[in-house]
Design an enzyme around this catalytic site. Structure first.
Site, mmCIF file in Angstrom:
data_model
loop_
_atom_site.group_PDB
_atom_site.id
_atom_site.type_symbol
_atom_site.label_atom_id
_atom_site.label_comp_id
_atom_site.label_asym_id
_atom_site.label_seq_id
_atom_site.Cartn_x
_atom_site.Cartn_y
_atom_site.Cartn_z
ATOM 1 N N LYS A 123 0.819 -1.217 0.000
ATOM 2 C CA LYS A 123 0.000 0.000 0.000
ATOM 3 C C LYS A 123 0.851 1.264 0.000
ATOM 4 C CE LYS A 123 -4.410 -1.394 1.974
ATOM 5 N NZ LYS A 123 -5.433 -1.069 2.963
ATOM 6 N N LYS A 206 -4.841 -9.649 -6.973
ATOM 7 C CA LYS A 206 -6.049 -9.814 -6.152
ATOM 8 C C LYS A 206 -7.159 -8.877 -6.641
ATOM 9 C CE LYS A 206 -6.334 -7.752 -2.181
ATOM 10 N NZ LYS A 206 -6.215 -7.221 -0.826
ATOM 11 N N LYS A 209 -10.835 -3.263 -4.308
ATOM 12 C CA LYS A 209 -11.620 -2.044 -4.534
ATOM 13 C C LYS A 209 -10.738 -0.900 -4.993
ATOM 14 C CE LYS A 209 -12.175 -2.437 0.427
ATOM 15 N NZ LYS A 209 -13.130 -2.860 1.421
HETATM 16 P P1 TYM Z 1 -10.480 -5.400 3.808
HETATM 17 O O1 TYM Z 1 -11.491 -4.338 4.079
HETATM 18 O O2 TYM Z 1 -9.389 -5.120 2.829
HETATM 19 O O3 TYM Z 1 -11.220 -6.701 3.325
HETATM 20 C C1 TYM Z 1 -12.281 -7.258 4.084
HETATM 21 C C2 TYM Z 1 -12.237 -8.778 4.008
HETATM 22 O O4 TYM Z 1 -12.349 -9.187 2.642
HETATM 23 C C3 TYM Z 1 -11.283 -10.082 2.349
HETATM 24 N N1 TYM Z 1 -10.903 -9.885 0.940
HETATM 25 C C4 TYM Z 1 -10.800 -10.866 0.047
HETATM 26 N N2 TYM Z 1 -11.007 -12.179 0.149
HETATM 27 C C5 TYM Z 1 -10.827 -12.924 -0.963
HETATM 28 N N3 TYM Z 1 -10.449 -12.396 -2.152
HETATM 29 C C6 TYM Z 1 -10.225 -11.070 -2.299
HETATM 30 N N4 TYM Z 1 -9.879 -10.561 -3.477
HETATM 31 C C7 TYM Z 1 -10.405 -10.235 -1.158
HETATM 32 N N5 TYM Z 1 -10.287 -8.899 -0.948
HETATM 33 C C8 TYM Z 1 -10.586 -8.710 0.341
HETATM 34 C C9 TYM Z 1 -10.160 -9.688 3.290
HETATM 35 O O5 TYM Z 1 -9.242 -10.758 3.465
HETATM 36 C C10 TYM Z 1 -10.931 -9.366 4.547
HETATM 37 O O6 TYM Z 1 -11.224 -10.549 5.263
HETATM 38 N N6 TYM Z 1 -7.545 -5.231 7.850
HETATM 39 C C11 TYM Z 1 -8.791 -5.730 7.316
HETATM 40 C C12 TYM Z 1 -10.005 -5.257 8.088
HETATM 41 C C13 TYM Z 1 -9.936 -5.494 9.555
HETATM 42 C C14 TYM Z 1 -10.122 -6.739 10.213
HETATM 43 C C15 TYM Z 1 -10.018 -6.443 11.602
HETATM 44 C C16 TYM Z 1 -10.370 -8.037 9.778
HETATM 45 C C17 TYM Z 1 -9.716 -4.547 10.514
HETATM 46 N N7 TYM Z 1 -9.770 -5.119 11.740
HETATM 47 C C18 TYM Z 1 -10.145 -7.451 12.562
HETATM 48 C C19 TYM Z 1 -10.495 -9.029 10.742
HETATM 49 C C20 TYM Z 1 -10.383 -8.746 12.110
HETATM 50 C C21 TYM Z 1 -8.936 -5.256 5.874
HETATM 51 O O7 TYM Z 1 -8.354 -4.298 5.463
HETATM 52 O O8 TYM Z 1 -9.857 -5.928 5.163
#
Ligand code: TYM
Length: 344
Positions: A123, A206, A209
């Protein structure tokens, strides 16, 4: 007994996970995370799901857009089937204990650990000097999200595995430094065919968004036409689908579409291959488009319906936050006591 229960005999099983409201919800978020959150909702284990707005501002967010995206993501959870009477659903900033515990963890986590986080490197890119301090400390806030509830299981996509492992490192160091067993060793739950949904334009990237190309992803707000068109145009190779899953190993685009089909139809990849093996993409893509439209279009319609009543969304988030706080406040208080804060 699950691995989480075996490693944490003293802790009541509890599920926590979160999604950032930093743009629209994608098919990757839905299949890799949200759909699996919902599967855990009825499992008899307490489930807590969060809209992590404080994580979102680690990169610039326009305030109006952030408010809208927070409500839209909440609408997405509800439209996909989250029942706010069965799960706790709230936005992170309404429970200030997240930021408070994150500060303690900033003092537990080591710079060397943060330097190994691949997501920060991705990032921040070449311009890491210009990245916010928040982006760097982001995994410590994530550890606070999880450990504030003594969560034992965290369903996530593959890309979050390293952050959940860091959460365990933070818990272990805290427990060791203060001579306590206060925090559990949380298990990441990374299961199913869609733990890493790839871009529709490039099978080595991947689905995200933040990808500049909208054609690379399916957004949960896309209508039936847009979904079908993106699948029709998805990059593939010229060969028909193989008849065995092993034949997908060197074909990332084909593998991605089969994985998406398996996750949407709730079948194993083996079962899908038995069905579609040998078919040309000209035959398989319309099948996938029909399936995706059938599964996703009703969610996008429901999301739009929820978005017509933002006051109701805000009420659900406030109610979830007050229930979350009842769990979080005593855990933070105890943490302060352990650390030696007077007045805790
Ligand atoms: P974030 O917002 O990027 O994504 C949310 C969830 O979606 C999953 N994900 C995917 N899974 C499969 N294929 C993809 N292309 C894909 N893109 C996203 C991510 O693995 C995630 O599970 N840091 C985290 C948010 C967070 C969090 C937490 C998660 C903050 N605190 C505590 C679990 C527990 C994040 O940025 O996810």
């Amino acid at each position: 007994m699950s691995e989480a229960a075996q490693n944490n005999p003293a802790f009541t099983p509890r599920v926590f996970s979160g999604i950032q409201p930093s743009g629209g919800l994608t098919l990757g978020n839905y299949l890799g995370a949200m759909k699996r959150f919902l599967d855990m909702q009825g499992s008899g284990i307490e489930t807590i799901y969060c809209v992590v707005d404080m994580h979102a501002i680690t990169v610039w967010q326009d305030p109006e857009a952030l408010r809208k995206q927070t409500r839209e993501l909440t609408a997405g959870y509800l439209a996909a089937g989250l029942d706010p009477t069965k799960s706790i659903l709230f936005n992170q900033s309404q429970v200030p204990e997240h930021a408070q515990l994150a500060w303690i963890f900033n003092c537990v986590a080591r710079l060397g650990w943060m330097n190994r986080m691949t997501q920060f490197k991705d990032k921040a890119g070449k311009n890491a000097e210009k990245a916010s301090l928040g982006l760097y400390a982001y995994p410590a806030l994530m550890a606070a999200d999880i450990l504030l509830y003594h969560a034992t299981q965290v369903p996530v996509g593959e890309d979050q595995k390293q952050h959940v492992e860091l959460t365990r490192d933070i818990a272990a160091k805290f427990n060791h430094d203060y001579g306590t067993e206060f925090f559990p060793m949380t298990e990441p739950v990374i299961e199913g065919a869609a733990t890493r949904v790839m871009s529709l334009r490039d099978g080595s990237k991947k689905m995200s968004k933040s990808d500049p190309s909208d054609a690379s992803r399916i957004n949960m707000t896309d209508d039936a036409d847009a979904i079908a068109k993106k699948i029709r145009k998805a990059k593939t190779d010229p060969e028909p689908l193989p008849s065995e899953p092993a034949g997908l190993a060197e074909r990332p685009e084909a593998r991605n579409l089969v994985n998406i089909y398996a996750a949407l139809s709730e079948q194993s990849v083996d079962a899908v291959m038995a069905d579609v093996g040998g078919k040309a993409f000209s035959e398989f893509k319309p099948m996938l488009a029909d399936l995706a439209v059938a599964k996703l279009a009703p969610i996008s319609t429901e999301m739009a319906r929820y978005m017509e009543d933002p006051a109701e969304i805000d009420r659900i988030l406030a109610d979830g936050a007050s229930r979350a706080r009842k769990i979080a406040a005593p855990i933070l208080k105890k943490t302060y006591e352990i650390v030696g804060m007077v007045g805790a």
